[in-house]
Motif scaffolding. Structure first.
Motif, PDB file in Angstrom:
ATOM      1  N   ASN A 233     -42.595  12.174  43.848  1.00 19.83           N
ATOM      2  CA  ASN A 233     -41.448  11.403  43.379  1.00 19.83           C
ATOM      3  C   ASN A 233     -40.906  10.469  44.459  1.00 19.83           C
ATOM      4  O   ASN A 233     -40.431   9.376  44.152  1.00 19.83           O
ATOM      5  CB  ASN A 233     -40.357  12.339  42.855  1.00 19.83           C
ATOM      6  N   VAL A 234     -40.989  10.878  45.712  1.00 19.67           N
ATOM      7  CA  VAL A 234     -40.605   9.996  46.823  1.00 19.67           C
ATOM      8  C   VAL A 234     -41.586   8.833  46.898  1.00 19.67           C
ATOM      9  O   VAL A 234     -41.186   7.665  46.985  1.00 19.67           O
ATOM     10  CB  VAL A 234     -40.544  10.771  48.162  1.00 19.67           C
ATOM     11  N   LYS A 235     -42.878   9.134  46.867  1.00 16.96           N
ATOM     12  CA  LYS A 235     -43.909   8.096  46.953  1.00 16.96           C
ATOM     13  C   LYS A 235     -43.794   7.092  45.808  1.00 16.96           C
ATOM     14  O   LYS A 235     -43.999   5.896  46.002  1.00 16.96           O
ATOM     15  CB  LYS A 235     -45.300   8.730  46.959  1.00 16.96           C
ATOM     16  N   ALA A 236     -43.442   7.586  44.620  1.00 16.09           N
ATOM     17  CA  ALA A 236     -43.297   6.703  43.454  1.00 16.09           C
ATOM     18  C   ALA A 236     -42.012   5.879  43.509  1.00 16.09           C
ATOM     19  O   ALA A 236     -41.844   4.933  42.747  1.00 16.09           O
ATOM     20  CB  ALA A 236     -43.335   7.524  42.166  1.00 16.09           C
ATOM     21  N   GLY A 237     -41.088   6.261  44.400  1.00 14.95           N
ATOM     22  CA  GLY A 237     -39.841   5.515  44.526  1.00 14.95           C
ATOM     23  C   GLY A 237     -38.706   6.033  43.655  1.00 14.95           C
ATOM     24  O   GLY A 237     -37.664   5.402  43.564  1.00 14.95           O
ATOM     25  N   TYR A 238     -38.899   7.185  43.025  1.00 17.68           N
ATOM     26  CA  TYR A 238     -37.863   7.737  42.154  1.00 17.68           C
ATOM     27  C   TYR A 238     -36.788   8.487  42.922  1.00 17.68           C
ATOM     28  O   TYR A 238     -35.623   8.457  42.549  1.00 17.68           O
ATOM     29  CB  TYR A 238     -38.469   8.685  41.114  1.00 17.68           C
ATOM     30  N   TRP A 239     -37.169   9.221  43.958  1.00 18.75           N
ATOM     31  CA  TRP A 239     -36.229  10.049  44.698  1.00 18.75           C
ATOM     32  C   TRP A 239     -36.218   9.665  46.161  1.00 18.75           C
ATOM     33  O   TRP A 239     -37.210   9.219  46.704  1.00 18.75           O
ATOM     34  CB  TRP A 239     -36.602  11.530  44.592  1.00 18.75           C
ATOM     35  N   LYS A 240     -35.095   9.898  46.808  1.00 16.81           N
ATOM     36  CA  LYS A 240     -34.977   9.704  48.252  1.00 16.81           C
ATOM     37  C   LYS A 240     -35.456  10.985  48.950  1.00 16.81           C
ATOM     38  O   LYS A 240     -35.262  12.092  48.441  1.00 16.81           O
ATOM     39  CB  LYS A 240     -33.541   9.397  48.631  1.00 16.81           C
ATOM     40  N   PRO A 241     -36.080  10.849  50.122  1.00 15.71           N
ATOM     41  CA  PRO A 241     -36.612  12.028  50.822  1.00 15.71           C
ATOM     42  C   PRO A 241     -35.589  13.146  51.034  1.00 15.71           C
ATOM     43  O   PRO A 241     -35.926  14.324  50.888  1.00 15.71           O
ATOM     44  CB  PRO A 241     -37.098  11.462  52.164  1.00 15.71           C
ATOM     45  N   ALA A 242     -34.354  12.795  51.344  1.00 18.04           N
ATOM     46  CA  ALA A 242     -33.333  13.808  51.646  1.00 18.04           C
ATOM     47  C   ALA A 242     -33.008  14.695  50.451  1.00 18.04           C
ATOM     48  O   ALA A 242     -32.579  15.837  50.617  1.00 18.04           O
ATOM     49  CB  ALA A 242     -32.063  13.136  52.157  1.00 18.04           C
ATOM     50  N   GLU A 243     -33.204  14.192  49.242  1.00 16.03           N
ATOM     51  CA  GLU A 243     -32.849  14.951  48.039  1.00 16.03           C
ATOM     52  C   GLU A 243     -34.060  15.520  47.302  1.00 16.03           C
ATOM     53  O   GLU A 243     -33.907  16.337  46.396  1.00 16.03           O
ATOM     54  CB  GLU A 243     -32.076  14.047  47.075  1.00 16.03           C
ATOM     55  N   ALA A 244     -35.248  15.116  47.683  1.00 12.19           N
ATOM     56  CA  ALA A 244     -36.446  15.387  46.887  1.00 12.19           C
ATOM     57  C   ALA A 244     -36.743  16.880  46.713  1.00 12.19           C
ATOM     58  O   ALA A 244     -36.993  17.328  45.588  1.00 12.19           O
ATOM     59  CB  ALA A 244     -37.650  14.674  47.491  1.00 12.19           C
ATOM     60  N   LEU A 245     -36.727  17.644  47.778  1.00  7.91           N
ATOM     61  CA  LEU A 245     -37.049  19.066  47.651  1.00  7.91           C
ATOM     62  C   LEU A 245     -36.053  19.797  46.763  1.00  7.91           C
ATOM     63  O   LEU A 245     -36.448  20.617  45.913  1.00  7.91           O
ATOM     64  CB  LEU A 245     -37.106  19.732  49.027  1.00  7.91           C
ATOM     65  N   LYS A 246     -34.783  19.487  46.930  1.00  3.26           N
ATOM     66  CA  LYS A 246     -33.754  20.136  46.123  1.00  3.26           C
ATOM     67  C   LYS A 246     -33.925  19.783  44.634  1.00  3.26           C
ATOM     68  O   LYS A 246     -33.820  20.659  43.770  1.00  3.26           O
ATOM     69  CB  LYS A 246     -32.371  19.703  46.626  1.00  3.26           C
ATOM     70  N   ARG A 247     -34.214  18.523  44.358  1.00  2.00           N
ATOM     71  CA  ARG A 247     -34.407  18.097  42.964  1.00  2.00           C
ATOM     72  C   ARG A 247     -35.661  18.723  42.357  1.00  2.00           C
ATOM     73  O   ARG A 247     -35.663  19.144  41.198  1.00  2.00           O
ATOM     74  CB  ARG A 247     -34.465  16.579  42.871  1.00  2.00           C
ATOM     75  N   SER A 248     -36.720  18.790  43.151  1.00  2.17           N
ATOM     76  CA  SER A 248     -37.952  19.385  42.660  1.00  2.17           C
ATOM     77  C   SER A 248     -37.760  20.874  42.391  1.00  2.17           C
ATOM     78  O   SER A 248     -38.222  21.403  41.372  1.00  2.17           O
ATOM     79  CB  SER A 248     -39.085  19.169  43.670  1.00  2.17           C
ATOM     80  N   GLU A 249     -37.077  21.558  43.289  1.00  2.00           N
ATOM     81  CA  GLU A 249     -36.806  22.993  43.097  1.00  2.00           C
ATOM     82  C   GLU A 249     -35.990  23.207  41.822  1.00  2.00           C
ATOM     83  O   GLU A 249     -36.268  24.124  41.035  1.00  2.00           O
ATOM     84  CB  GLU A 249     -36.077  23.565  44.309  1.00  2.00           C
ATOM     85  N   ALA A 250     -34.981  22.363  41.596  1.00  2.00           N
ATOM     86  CA  ALA A 250     -34.155  22.481  40.391  1.00  2.00           C
ATOM     87  C   ALA A 250     -34.991  22.242  39.132  1.00  2.00           C
ATOM     88  O   ALA A 250     -34.830  22.956  38.129  1.00  2.00           O
ATOM     89  CB  ALA A 250     -32.986  21.503  40.456  1.00  2.00           C
ATOM     90  N   THR A 251     -35.876  21.266  39.186  1.00  2.22           N
ATOM     91  CA  THR A 251     -36.746  20.977  38.040  1.00  2.22           C
ATOM     92  C   THR A 251     -37.628  22.177  37.725  1.00  2.22           C
ATOM     93  O   THR A 251     -37.748  22.600  36.572  1.00  2.22           O
ATOM     94  CB  THR A 251     -37.622  19.740  38.328  1.00  2.22           C
ATOM     95  N   HIS A 252     -38.241  22.741  38.764  1.00  2.13           N
ATOM     96  CA  HIS A 252     -39.113  23.907  38.561  1.00  2.13           C
ATOM     97  C   HIS A 252     -38.323  25.120  38.066  1.00  2.13           C
ATOM     98  O   HIS A 252     -38.799  25.853  37.191  1.00  2.13           O
ATOM     99  CB  HIS A 252     -39.871  24.231  39.852  1.00  2.13           C
ATOM    100  N   ALA A 253     -37.137  25.334  38.607  1.00  2.60           N
ATOM    101  CA  ALA A 253     -36.309  26.471  38.176  1.00  2.60           C
ATOM    102  C   ALA A 253     -35.929  26.323  36.701  1.00  2.60           C
ATOM    103  O   ALA A 253     -35.922  27.308  35.951  1.00  2.60           O
ATOM    104  CB  ALA A 253     -35.061  26.575  39.046  1.00  2.60           C
ATOM    105  N   ASN A 254     -35.642  25.106  36.294  1.00  5.82           N
ATOM    106  CA  ASN A 254     -35.283  24.838  34.900  1.00  5.82           C
ATOM    107  C   ASN A 254     -36.479  25.060  33.966  1.00  5.82           C
ATOM    108  O   ASN A 254     -36.332  25.623  32.881  1.00  5.82           O
ATOM    109  CB  ASN A 254     -34.752  23.408  34.771  1.00  5.82           C
ATOM    110  N   LEU A 255     -37.658  24.619  34.394  1.00  6.80           N
ATOM    111  CA  LEU A 255     -38.864  24.755  33.570  1.00  6.80           C
ATOM    112  C   LEU A 255     -39.360  26.197  33.503  1.00  6.80           C
ATOM    113  O   LEU A 255     -39.942  26.608  32.508  1.00  6.80           O
ATOM    114  CB  LEU A 255     -39.990  23.879  34.129  1.00  6.80           C
ATOM    115  N   LEU A 256     -39.142  26.951  34.586  1.00  4.82           N
ATOM    116  CA  LEU A 256     -39.726  28.284  34.693  1.00  4.82           C
ATOM    117  C   LEU A 256     -38.664  29.349  34.985  1.00  4.82           C
ATOM    118  O   LEU A 256     -38.712  30.011  36.020  1.00  4.82           O
ATOM    119  CB  LEU A 256     -40.782  28.288  35.808  1.00  4.82           C
ATOM    120  N   PRO A 257     -37.705  29.527  34.070  1.00  6.26           N
ATOM    121  CA  PRO A 257     -36.625  30.486  34.345  1.00  6.26           C
ATOM    122  C   PRO A 257     -37.124  31.919  34.531  1.00  6.26           C
ATOM    123  O   PRO A 257     -36.497  32.701  35.230  1.00  6.26           O
ATOM    124  CB  PRO A 257     -35.721  30.368  33.117  1.00  6.26           C
ATOM    125  N   ASP A 258     -38.263  32.255  33.932  1.00  3.27           N
ATOM    126  CA  ASP A 258     -38.812  33.600  34.062  1.00  3.27           C
ATOM    127  C   ASP A 258     -40.112  33.605  34.869  1.00  3.27           C
ATOM    128  O   ASP A 258     -40.959  34.492  34.700  1.00  3.27           O
ATOM    129  CB  ASP A 258     -39.041  34.216  32.677  1.00  3.27           C
TER     130      ASP A 258
END
Length: 157
Positions: free
Chosen positions: A29-54
């Motif tokens: 997402n950083v490489k594609a220009g969607y997210w800034k490096p400082a926020e990328a890991l947190k956003r990715s973790e949130a996305t994965h947590a939302n997709l995979l609650p169990d």
């Protein structure tokens, strides 16, 4: 031509896949220009947590390691979600070929093995997302009959 077998992941394999996937998705997402490096890991973790609650047991999600059919050596991994209902659609969240196995035909073999598995699962269609900069993946998916159904476009200011 190489062939692969798709084998369900165990909990430890899933945890390793998830951690690497969070990092990779952030980087993409950083490489594609969607997210800034400082926020990328947190956003990715949130996305994965939302997709995979169990986690590994999240309903409708299937996680496979790909093994070379001849040597039984691991060559990659795949994450598939199957939508419930009459019109069963599959969405491929992650296709990953291990570093030392790239360029040998395992990506194609893995996708073909998934198609066979999907047909047995009575899935009507498979879809996926690919970042525009990933020309190798785009070429592979196009050669397998995947068609572009929408495009996101962006202009930096």
């Amino acid at each position: 031509m190489v062939e692969v077998r798709l084998v369900p992941m165990n909990k430890k394999e899933f945890e390793v896949m998830r951690a690497a996937g969070v990092k990779r998705y952030a980087d993409e997402n950083v490489k594609a220009g969607y997210w800034k490096p400082a926020e990328a890991l947190k956003r990715s973790e949130a996305t994965h947590a939302n997709l995979l609650p169990d986690g590994l047991r999240t309903e409708g999600h299937h996680f496979y390691k790909a093994l070379d059919a001849e040597t039984e050596e691991r060559v990659g991994q795949l994450w598939l979600k199957v939508e419930p209902g009459e019109d069963r659609k599959g969405f491929i969240f992650d296709v990953f070929i291990d570093e030392g196995s790239r360029g040998k035909g395992y990506g194609r073999a893995m996708m073909l093995a998934l198609e066979t598995k999907a047909k047995r699962m009575k899935i009507d269609s498979l879809a996926l997302h690919v970042f525009a900069y990933n020309e190798v993946a785009r070429h592979l998916y196009g050669s397998l009959g995947y068609e572009v159904k929408s495009l996101n476009m962006m202009k930096g200011l």
